[in-house]
Scaffold this active site. Structure first.
Site, PDB file in Angstrom:
ATOM      1  N   ASP A  42      49.850  31.045 -18.614  1.00  0.00           N
ATOM      2  CA  ASP A  42      49.240  29.939 -19.345  1.00  0.00           C
ATOM      3  C   ASP A  42      48.988  30.334 -20.793  1.00  0.00           C
ATOM      4  O   ASP A  42      49.162  29.544 -21.715  1.00  0.00           O
ATOM      5  CB  ASP A  42      47.905  29.544 -18.703  1.00  0.00           C
ATOM      6  CG  ASP A  42      48.118  28.851 -17.371  1.00  0.00           C
ATOM      7  OD1 ASP A  42      49.298  28.712 -16.975  1.00  0.00           O
ATOM      8  OD2 ASP A  42      47.120  28.485 -16.721  1.00  0.00           O
ATOM      9  N   GLU A 122      60.198   8.879   2.691  1.00  0.00           N
ATOM     10  CA  GLU A 122      59.382   9.461   1.617  1.00  0.00           C
ATOM     11  C   GLU A 122      57.911   9.350   1.988  1.00  0.00           C
ATOM     12  O   GLU A 122      57.555   8.536   2.842  1.00  0.00           O
ATOM     13  CB  GLU A 122      59.623   8.671   0.302  1.00  0.00           C
ATOM     14  CG  GLU A 122      61.065   8.683  -0.128  1.00  0.00           C
ATOM     15  CD  GLU A 122      61.385   7.626  -1.201  1.00  0.00           C
ATOM     16  OE1 GLU A 122      60.439   7.013  -1.736  1.00  0.00           O
ATOM     17  OE2 GLU A 122      62.578   7.426  -1.470  1.00  0.00           O
ATOM     18  N   LYS A 124      54.272   7.982   1.336  1.00  0.00           N
ATOM     19  CA  LYS A 124      53.694   6.885   0.565  1.00  0.00           C
ATOM     20  C   LYS A 124      52.422   7.447  -0.073  1.00  0.00           C
ATOM     21  O   LYS A 124      51.373   7.549   0.564  1.00  0.00           O
ATOM     22  CB  LYS A 124      53.373   5.684   1.454  1.00  0.00           C
ATOM     23  CG  LYS A 124      52.908   4.483   0.652  1.00  0.00           C
ATOM     24  CD  LYS A 124      52.876   3.237   1.514  1.00  0.00           C
ATOM     25  CE  LYS A 124      52.607   1.994   0.674  1.00  0.00           C
ATOM     26  NZ  LYS A 124      51.343   2.020  -0.036  1.00  0.00           N
ATOM     27  N   ASP A 126      49.189   7.740  -2.343  1.00  0.00           N
ATOM     28  CA  ASP A 126      48.178   6.769  -2.720  1.00  0.00           C
ATOM     29  C   ASP A 126      47.818   6.934  -4.190  1.00  0.00           C
ATOM     30  O   ASP A 126      46.916   7.682  -4.546  1.00  0.00           O
ATOM     31  CB  ASP A 126      46.947   7.001  -1.836  1.00  0.00           C
ATOM     32  CG  ASP A 126      46.225   5.712  -1.572  1.00  0.00           C
ATOM     33  OD1 ASP A 126      46.746   4.653  -1.962  1.00  0.00           O
ATOM     34  OD2 ASP A 126      45.138   5.768  -0.979  1.00  0.00           O
ATOM     35  N   TYR A 233      60.232   7.540  -7.433  1.00  0.00           N
ATOM     36  CA  TYR A 233      60.784   7.154  -6.137  1.00  0.00           C
ATOM     37  C   TYR A 233      61.926   6.152  -6.195  1.00  0.00           C
ATOM     38  O   TYR A 233      62.483   5.800  -5.164  1.00  0.00           O
ATOM     39  CB  TYR A 233      59.698   6.708  -5.160  1.00  0.00           C
ATOM     40  CG  TYR A 233      58.799   5.573  -5.647  1.00  0.00           C
ATOM     41  CD1 TYR A 233      59.322   4.332  -5.988  1.00  0.00           C
ATOM     42  CD2 TYR A 233      57.430   5.745  -5.707  1.00  0.00           C
ATOM     43  CE1 TYR A 233      58.499   3.298  -6.405  1.00  0.00           C
ATOM     44  CE2 TYR A 233      56.592   4.721  -6.116  1.00  0.00           C
ATOM     45  CZ  TYR A 233      57.139   3.507  -6.472  1.00  0.00           C
ATOM     46  OH  TYR A 233      56.333   2.499  -6.878  1.00  0.00           O
ATOM     47  N   LYS A 298      63.391   3.779   3.641  1.00  0.00           N
ATOM     48  CA  LYS A 298      64.290   2.954   2.827  1.00  0.00           C
ATOM     49  C   LYS A 298      65.711   3.071   3.354  1.00  0.00           C
ATOM     50  O   LYS A 298      66.142   4.164   3.734  1.00  0.00           O
ATOM     51  CB  LYS A 298      64.264   3.428   1.361  1.00  0.00           C
ATOM     52  CG  LYS A 298      62.894   3.302   0.711  1.00  0.00           C
ATOM     53  CD  LYS A 298      62.852   3.920  -0.674  1.00  0.00           C
ATOM     54  CE  LYS A 298      61.445   3.763  -1.257  1.00  0.00           C
ATOM     55  NZ  LYS A 298      61.264   4.490  -2.506  1.00  0.00           N
ATOM     56  N   LYS A 322      52.532   2.901   8.147  1.00  0.00           N
ATOM     57  CA  LYS A 322      51.222   3.409   7.741  1.00  0.00           C
ATOM     58  C   LYS A 322      50.592   4.370   8.766  1.00  0.00           C
ATOM     59  O   LYS A 322      50.732   4.176   9.982  1.00  0.00           O
ATOM     60  CB  LYS A 322      50.256   2.230   7.522  1.00  0.00           C
ATOM     61  CG  LYS A 322      50.698   1.255   6.437  1.00  0.00           C
ATOM     62  CD  LYS A 322      50.661   1.843   5.056  1.00  0.00           C
ATOM     63  CE  LYS A 322      49.345   1.698   4.377  1.00  0.00           C
ATOM     64  NZ  LYS A 322      48.995   0.368   3.922  1.00  0.00           N
ATOM     65  N   CYS A 426      10.042  19.880  -5.758  1.00  0.00           N
ATOM     66  CA  CYS A 426      11.305  20.476  -5.298  1.00  0.00           C
ATOM     67  C   CYS A 426      11.141  20.909  -3.839  1.00  0.00           C
ATOM     68  O   CYS A 426      10.153  21.568  -3.515  1.00  0.00           O
ATOM     69  CB  CYS A 426      11.648  21.672  -6.189  1.00  0.00           C
ATOM     70  SG  CYS A 426      12.965  22.697  -5.512  1.00  0.00           S
ATOM     71  N   CYS A 429      11.204  25.133  -4.003  1.00  0.00           N
ATOM     72  CA  CYS A 429      10.186  25.955  -4.687  1.00  0.00           C
ATOM     73  C   CYS A 429       8.919  25.171  -5.022  1.00  0.00           C
ATOM     74  O   CYS A 429       7.983  25.722  -5.584  1.00  0.00           O
ATOM     75  CB  CYS A 429      10.772  26.569  -5.949  1.00  0.00           C
ATOM     76  SG  CYS A 429      11.058  25.351  -7.242  1.00  0.00           S
ATOM     77  N   CYS A 444      15.078  19.947 -10.504  1.00  0.00           N
ATOM     78  CA  CYS A 444      14.033  20.946 -10.355  1.00  0.00           C
ATOM     79  C   CYS A 444      14.150  21.788 -11.617  1.00  0.00           C
ATOM     80  O   CYS A 444      15.176  22.401 -11.856  1.00  0.00           O
ATOM     81  CB  CYS A 444      14.295  21.794  -9.117  1.00  0.00           C
ATOM     82  SG  CYS A 444      13.369  23.336  -9.160  1.00  0.00           S
ATOM     83  N   CYS A 449      14.022  28.979  -9.333  1.00  0.00           N
ATOM     84  CA  CYS A 449      14.022  28.393  -7.987  1.00  0.00           C
ATOM     85  C   CYS A 449      15.061  29.139  -7.139  1.00  0.00           C
ATOM     86  O   CYS A 449      16.226  29.236  -7.529  1.00  0.00           O
ATOM     87  CB  CYS A 449      14.356  26.902  -8.084  1.00  0.00           C
ATOM     88  SG  CYS A 449      14.626  26.114  -6.490  1.00  0.00           S
TER      89      CYS A 449
HETATM   90  S1  IVH Z   1      59.030   1.947  -3.137  1.00  0.00           S
HETATM   91  C1  IVH Z   1      60.664  -1.888  -3.540  1.00  0.00           C
HETATM   92  N1  IVH Z   1      58.280   4.386  -2.551  1.00  0.00           N
HETATM   93  O1  IVH Z   1      53.491   1.587  -2.530  1.00  0.00           O
HETATM   94  C2  IVH Z   1      59.922  -0.757  -3.089  1.00  0.00           C
HETATM   95  N2  IVH Z   1      56.607   2.806  -3.127  1.00  0.00           N
HETATM   96  O2  IVH Z   1      53.050  -1.077  -1.269  1.00  0.00           O
HETATM   97  C3  IVH Z   1      58.621  -0.631  -3.733  1.00  0.00           C
HETATM   98  N3  IVH Z   1      54.343   3.720  -3.153  1.00  0.00           N
HETATM   99  O3  IVH Z   1      53.602  -0.439  -5.367  1.00  0.00           O
HETATM  100  C4  IVH Z   1      58.114   0.675  -3.907  1.00  0.00           C
HETATM  101  N4  IVH Z   1      54.880   5.783  -2.591  1.00  0.00           N
HETATM  102  O4  IVH Z   1      52.867   1.970  -5.661  1.00  0.00           O
HETATM  103  C5  IVH Z   1      57.878   3.149  -2.918  1.00  0.00           C
HETATM  104  N5  IVH Z   1      57.774   6.574  -2.024  1.00  0.00           N
HETATM  105  C6  IVH Z   1      57.376   5.361  -2.395  1.00  0.00           C
HETATM  106  C7  IVH Z   1      56.013   5.053  -2.627  1.00  0.00           C
HETATM  107  C8  IVH Z   1      55.675   3.746  -2.984  1.00  0.00           C
HETATM  108  C9  IVH Z   1      53.889   4.954  -2.904  1.00  0.00           C
HETATM  109  C10 IVH Z   1      53.495   2.567  -3.518  1.00  0.00           C
HETATM  110  C11 IVH Z   1      53.932   1.870  -4.772  1.00  0.00           C
HETATM  111  C12 IVH Z   1      54.102   0.418  -4.412  1.00  0.00           C
HETATM  112  C13 IVH Z   1      53.325   0.337  -3.137  1.00  0.00           C
HETATM  113  C14 IVH Z   1      53.912  -0.751  -2.281  1.00  0.00           C
END
Ligand code: IVH
Length: 692
Positions: A42, A122, A124, A126, A233, A298, A322, A426, A429, A444, A449
């Site tokens: 770094d 892939e 998903k 968050d 993605y 996909k 999910k 506290c 103490c 405190c 303490c």
């Molecule tokens: S594909 C047409 N790939 O999920 C396909 N989405 O519910 C649309 N997301 O808005 C997205 N990981 O923010 C795709 N590997 C992934 C993803 C992904 C997270 C999110 C993305 C999208 C939401 C759809």
């Protein structure tokens, strides 16, 4: 004439040096942020960046938009502009069970009527979806999903994310758009929330909100401080080049231009393998550094994707399978209060034990009284608990429908009421508790303490601080209880107390030697870690880095005035207050002196930046400069080892005089101090840079 030629040659050289530095920094960025295989430390990276910044500051005419220095965050934008997406950003249809996944599979198989296809699976992640447009190899715009057709222009903020390339190689299509998920890794999320709790700010409910909140900052400098990351993605569109025919090859194609694509993606040839992929990650998702709420499946063949088309805003060719939620409900038995390292009184929930996602949960963090009020959480409530991977369990809120009326609202000072003292005190103490300036947290105030001392020691030795193996929570408590350590500076005297250490439970010859060795080794930790290890309220690792960079030694830091802290753009008044208060405390100064005497690093160890020819020279600036902001001029002086002051004194070496100078000019004249016009000042800087 000769001079002009020399100057031109010099400029060519400068340009070449700039280019070399940029290529090298971009490469190291890519190795570190995309491939995770850094080749340099770094500190070496920082040195390269410093060199580039210095050179660009001297030759602003050569600053290019995709320079790595442009990631640090431009000036705040007023509001976000709107970007019309050329192609809408779609969302995903969900499957919550195996049956729903198989139903999707049979629907598409029917439409595809015997045509061969496979799947790309892939994670998903968050976070939040973004679309990045590149024109002639340069990142031109970055936008949020918005309503799918129109998003917000967050280009400046996205530019601060190091895994997003600012430019791509010449082989890329002349115009294209990629899409991906920006996210905040779990540890960054936890750290951010901890800091917010300490500052009495509302907490982010999950890493997705935190990521969205971070990229939608009006000030990109704030975004730059958050450890955001991205996985690309998909390719939105591409013009002017033939692109691959399958999603898998497209991801490889994008990866070849430097985009960060998840290494966890898999190309699979049957729906059974898709299910296996799901189950593997359902098990292992705890170990991932980011939050996932499922997998995305996909269809690989882009031609078939086209045939399948969309249903409303959702493509038929993809589905989100999910994971079951990691939420549950339980009874909140009691709210108790613990004492933090800096004396903060932290409420936490004692729960009826409940198993969520295979982990038994008995306690949850509640952060501060305001947060409890905002969520209207009461003792006796049935509450919704969320566990997100490694993240400390959180209470989302009460289940109002389950209220019986017997629940008790929480009041911290009532809870801590000490009947013998006839006031809130506290819990450890019994000192009288106080509220902070901002009236969000109780403290405190007793630095002695025992609860605070233990935690300060634990923090000092912790991984991100001095990293002393063998001194964790229980050892810290033991060392304090047995009187072997009164404060963390005493650690460095333990080598003379080997016999006492050996007498502690669980300590043998080897573990004792290891501990002493680890303590000795920690003396070499860089100054920024030492500053962080001191445990100054509101000073996390980032602030510690900034303070170290600005002041360079513990001594200078301890002697700095509050105004010097406040003049640093990233240091707010709260930090300035707490740092000043820390160093105003005699005991702290004494502890620091002990650390220094023990041989702990108290100065920033850097290869002296080249061109330290202004070293120690004091500058004062007056009046308006045309080509520098005041801050930029100060940064450049400091970069060359100079010092900037706000007032003219006998020690002032130069007064830089801009338009409409103030009274400082008079004083400088009276003291016979050398004045520099803006041009002379520029030339002086250039001369120093050329020396390097
Ligand atoms: S594909 C047409 N790939 O999920 C396909 N989405 O519910 C649309 N997301 O808005 C997205 N990981 O923010 C795709 N590997 C992934 C993803 C992904 C997270 C999110 C993305 C999208 C939401 C759809």
């Amino acid at each position: 004439m000769e001079n002009t030629v020399f100057y031109m040659v010099n400029l060519v050289k400068v340009k070449q040096s700039l280019e070399r530095l940029r290529v090298s920094i971009n490469r190291h960025n890519y190795l570190y942020h995309v491939l995770n295989i850094p080749e340099i430390s770094d500190a070496e990276y920082d040195a390269l960046m410093r060199e580039l910044k210095q050179l660009e500051a001297a030759y602003p005419q050569f600053v290019v938009l995709d320079s790595p220095t442009q990631r640090v965050g431009a000036a705040p934008v007023k509001a976000f502009g709107v970007i019309n997406h050329s192609l809408p950003l779609l969302s995903l249809n969900n499957a919550f069970s195996k049956e729903e996944l198989l139903a999707w599979y049979s629907r598409i198989s029917k439409i595809l009527d015997g045509q061969q296809f496979n799947f790309v699976c892939e994670h998903k992640i968050d976070g939040l979806a973004v679309a990045l447009t590149y024109v002639n190899g340069q990142l031109t715009t970055g936008a949020t999903r918005g309503d799918g057709s129109r998003g917000e222009d967050i280009t400046q903020n996205l530019k601060t994310i190091r895994s997003i390339p600012l430019s791509v190689s010449g082989d890329a299509p002349p115009r294209f758009e990629v899409r991906g998920e920006v996210f905040l890794p779990k540890d960054g999320f936890n750290r951010l929330n901890r800091e917010r709790a300490e500052n009495g700010l509302p907490l982010f409910a999950n890493p997705r909100n935190a990521a969205a909140g971070s990229v939608r900052q009006l000030d990109p400098r704030i975004t730059a401080k958050r450890p955001l990351d991205i996985y690309i993605y998909m390719l939105g569109y591409a013009e002017g080049k033939v692109i691959p025919q399958t999603h898998w090859e497209t991801l490889e194609y994008l990866q070849s231009f430097g985009f960060k694509v998840s290494p966890k993606n898999k190309l699979l040839d049957s729906i059974t393998k898709v299910e296996d992929f799901y189950h593997i990650w359902l098990e292992r998702r705890k170990s991932l550094p980011y939050e996932t709420d499922g997998i995305v499946v996909k269809i690989n063949q882009l031609g078939l994707q086209e045939i399948l088309g969309n249903v409303g805003h959702e493509p038929r060719w993809a589905i989100a399978y999910k994971f079951p939620p990691v939420q549950g409900t339980t009874t909140l038995r009691e709210i108790r209060v613990s004492v933090g390292r800096t004396g903060t009184l932290n409420p936490y929930a004692v729960l009826e034990s409940v198993s969520i996602g295979g982990v038994t949960i008995r306690q949850a963090a509640l952060h501060n009284e305001d947060d409890i009020r905002r969520k209207d959480i009461r003792e006796g409530d049935t509450v919704i608990i969320q566990r997100a991977g490694e993240v400390i369990p959180q209470i989302i809120g009460p289940v109002l429908a389950k209220r019986s009326g017997k629940e008790k609202e929480f009041n911290l000072s009532e809870k801590l009421y000490n009947s013998s003292k006839k006031r809130p005190a506290c819990p450890v103490c019994e000192s009288e508790i106080i509220k902070t300036e901002a009236e969000v947290m109780y403290y405190c105030p007793n630095v002695a303490c025992p609860a605070q001392i233990k935690q300060r020691l634990e923090h000092f030795a912790s991984r991100g601080a001095m990293d002393i193996r063998g001194i964790g929570k229980s050892m810290s408590a033991l060392l304090i209880e047995r009187g072997l350590v009164g404060n963390f500076s005493d650690l460095y005297c333990l080598k003379d107390k080997k016999n006492e250490l050996l007498s502690l439970e669980g300590m043998a010859e080897k573990s004792t030697t290891n501990m002493i060795d680890a303590i000795e080794k920690s003396k070499k930790q860089p100054l920024a870690r030492v500053v962080y290890a001191l445990g100054i309220r509101h000073v996390g690792t980032e602030t510690a880095e900034i303070l170290t960079k600005e002041f360079g030694s513990l001594e200078t830091l301890a002697n700095a005035l509050k105004e010097q802290f406040s003049s640093i753009p990233t240091i707010g008044p709260k930090i300035a207050d707490s740092v000043t208060a820390f160093f105003d405390n005699e005991e702290n100064i004494w502890i620091i002196e002990k650390l220094r005497k023990a041989g702990v690093q108290s100065e920033k160890k850097v290869a002296k930046p080249k061109g330290q020819l202004l070293s120690g020279q004091e500058f004062v600036i007056t009046g308006r400069l045309d080509r520098f902001t005041r801050h930029a001029a100060e940064v450049q002086i400091k970069a060359l080892g100079g010092i900037t002051r706000s007032d003219v004194t006998g020690k002032t070496k130069y007064l830089v005089t801009g338009a409409d100078p103030g009274s400082k000019l008079k004083r400088a004249r009276a003291l016979g101090i050398k004045q520099l016009t803006e041009d002379e000042f520029r030339r002086l800087l250039e001369k120093q840079h050329r020396f390097t």
